[in-house]
Design a protein around this motif. Structure first.
Motif, short mmCIF file in Angstrom:
data_model
loop_
_atom_site.label_atom_id
_atom_site.label_comp_id
_atom_site.label_asym_id
_atom_site.label_seq_id
_atom_site.Cartn_x
_atom_site.Cartn_y
_atom_site.Cartn_z
N LYS A 99 26.55 23.55 21.62
CA LYS A 99 25.13 23.24 21.81
C LYS A 99 24.76 23.25 23.30
N ALA A 100 23.54 23.71 23.57
CA ALA A 100 23.09 23.84 24.95
C ALA A 100 23.10 22.51 25.69
N GLU A 101 22.71 21.44 24.99
CA GLU A 101 22.67 20.13 25.65
C GLU A 101 24.07 19.64 26.03
N GLU A 102 25.07 20.00 25.24
CA GLU A 102 26.44 19.62 25.57
C GLU A 102 26.92 20.37 26.81
N LEU A 103 26.60 21.67 26.88
CA LEU A 103 26.97 22.45 28.05
C LEU A 103 26.27 21.92 29.30
N GLU A 104 25.01 21.60 29.16
CA GLU A 104 24.23 21.09 30.30
C GLU A 104 24.78 19.75 30.78
N GLU A 105 25.17 18.91 29.84
CA GLU A 105 25.71 17.60 30.20
C GLU A 105 26.99 17.73 31.03
N ASN A 106 27.81 18.73 30.70
CA ASN A 106 29.07 18.94 31.40
C ASN A 106 28.95 19.90 32.58
N GLY A 107 27.74 20.44 32.81
CA GLY A 107 27.55 21.37 33.91
C GLY A 107 28.31 22.66 33.72
N GLU A 108 28.39 23.15 32.49
CA GLU A 108 29.18 24.34 32.17
C GLU A 108 28.30 25.42 31.54
N ALA A 109 28.86 26.62 31.48
CA ALA A 109 28.28 27.72 30.71
C ALA A 109 29.23 28.02 29.56
N GLU A 110 28.74 28.78 28.58
CA GLU A 110 29.61 29.13 27.46
C GLU A 110 30.46 30.35 27.83
N PRO A 148 35.27 36.24 38.48
CA PRO A 148 34.70 35.64 39.71
C PRO A 148 33.62 34.60 39.44
N SER A 149 32.95 34.67 38.28
CA SER A 149 31.91 33.68 37.97
C SER A 149 32.46 32.27 37.89
N LEU A 150 33.76 32.14 37.68
CA LEU A 150 34.38 30.81 37.60
C LEU A 150 34.40 30.10 38.96
N ASP A 151 34.23 30.87 40.03
CA ASP A 151 34.16 30.24 41.35
C ASP A 151 32.86 29.45 41.52
N GLU A 152 31.87 29.78 40.71
CA GLU A 152 30.56 29.13 40.83
C GLU A 152 30.35 28.07 39.75
N LYS A 153 30.88 28.31 38.55
CA LYS A 153 30.62 27.40 37.44
C LYS A 153 31.73 27.45 36.41
N ASN A 154 32.09 26.29 35.89
CA ASN A 154 33.09 26.23 34.82
C ASN A 154 32.48 26.73 33.51
N THR A 176 38.49 22.56 15.17
CA THR A 176 37.93 23.12 16.40
C THR A 176 38.68 22.55 17.61
N HIS A 177 38.73 23.35 18.66
CA HIS A 177 39.31 22.90 19.92
C HIS A 177 38.52 23.54 21.05
N THR A 178 38.22 22.76 22.09
CA THR A 178 37.43 23.24 23.21
C THR A 178 38.28 23.28 24.48
N ILE A 179 38.29 24.44 25.13
CA ILE A 179 39.00 24.61 26.40
C ILE A 179 37.98 24.72 27.52
N HIS A 180 38.08 23.85 28.50
CA HIS A 180 37.21 23.89 29.67
C HIS A 180 37.94 24.66 30.77
N ILE A 181 37.37 25.76 31.22
CA ILE A 181 38.06 26.71 32.09
C ILE A 181 37.43 26.70 33.48
N SER A 182 38.29 26.66 34.50
CA SER A 182 37.81 26.60 35.88
C SER A 182 38.73 27.41 36.78
N SER A 183 38.18 27.88 37.90
CA SER A 183 39.00 28.49 38.95
C SER A 183 39.44 27.43 39.95
N ARG A 184 38.74 26.30 39.94
CA ARG A 184 39.05 25.22 40.88
C ARG A 184 39.97 24.21 40.20
#
Length: 276
Positions: A99-110, A148-154, A176-184
């Motif tokens: 859900k968009a609100e969940e992504l927004e809450e975590n500051g992430e994109a899908e 490279p987009s991971l340098d700007e946003k998870n 279901t399982h959710t993986i939060h992916i980052s370059s940082r």
């Protein structure tokens, strides 16, 4: 706790027909359907094995291996419900919408297939995604890509099981399982498993980076689990050691006319746990 309750209620409802029909002859179980769940709990010991969410950092993984990773494979353990089989059975995954609100809450994109992860219908992945003959458990691969987009946003990737005619998704609380992916650097999942914000120090990327720098250790899930299951007095020693190193660093910064080390929000960096 929620998953325990759902499972118990489900088992109770499954048993009700047998309790109300005790005067009738019971028929042999003949349902050939099979289901899949992520293995979050060891039901023999009631030990929680992993959480619904996990965190992957290319920066942390690269630091632990000493190489600059551009892709990596995460393996998730799954288990079956239903009869065993005398042949290998293919497991197919699919992306589940967040859900968009969940992504927004975590500051992430899908996460985007082909950009942040290898699509699940990739033939090479499918050849590695199966439950072996006679088995009830296996590990399935998810290949993550360092765009490279991971340098700007998870980004977040929510995975579920595809009904492929062999397996169906199992209990909703386990499929279901959710993986939060980052370059940082990002908080390892084991940090939350052991409540380290309260039992060790409150997590921040700054603190994580300093711990890696001052010890030469990766401070990833494997290393954290090793420490958490070891001598608790060593953790107390480490916290004191890190605070001493921080005090020395701040003294050097102030001697050069600089401010003490602060978090991005302006708070002073501290090696202290959160209070309950």
């Amino acid at each position: 706790m929620k998953r325990h309750i759902i499972l118990k209620l489900s088992m109770a409802f499954l048993c009700m027909p047998f309790l109300t029909a005790c005067e009738k002859e019971l028929k042999p179980y003949s349902d050939n359907d099979a289901w899949l769940n992520f293995r979050y709990i060891d039901w023999d010991t009631r030990e929680e094995l992993m959480q619904d969410d996990s965190y992957y950092s290319f920066a942390m993984r690269s630091a632990s291996l000493g190489i600059d990773l551009q892709q990596d494979t995460v393996w998730l353990e799954v288990e079956t419900m239903g009869f065993l089989s005398d042949h290998d059975r293919t497991v197919e995954l699919q992306q589940d919408t967040i859900k968009a609100e969940e992504l927004e809450e975590n500051g992430e994109a899908e996460a985007i297939p082909g950009v942040h992860f290898v699509p699940f219908d990739d033939p090479t992945l499918l050849t590695q995604s199966y439950v072996p003959a006679g088995a009830t458990r296996t590990k399935v691969p998810i290949v993550l890509l360092r765009d490279p987009s991971l340098d700007e946003k998870n980004v977040a990737l929510r995975v579920t099981f595809k009904d492929n005619g062999i397996f169906k998704p199992g209990y909703p609380a386990y499929n279901t399982h959710t993986i939060h992916i980052s370059s940082r650097l990002t908080k390892p999942s084991q940090w939350d498993m052991y409540y380290w914000d309260y039992n060790f120090v409150k997590y921040s990327e700054t603190i994580h980076e300093l711990m890696i720098q001052w010890t030469g250790e990766p401070w990833d899930d494997d290393y954290i689990k090793q420490l958490a299951e070891g001598d608790p007095t060593y953790l107390s020693y480490l916290r004191s050691y890190f605070q001493e190193k921080l005090d020395e660093l701040n003294a050097e910064r102030q001697a050069q006319g600089e401010d003490i080390l602060r978090e991005p929000n302006g708070d002073p960096v501290k090696f202290e746990p959160m209070s309950f």
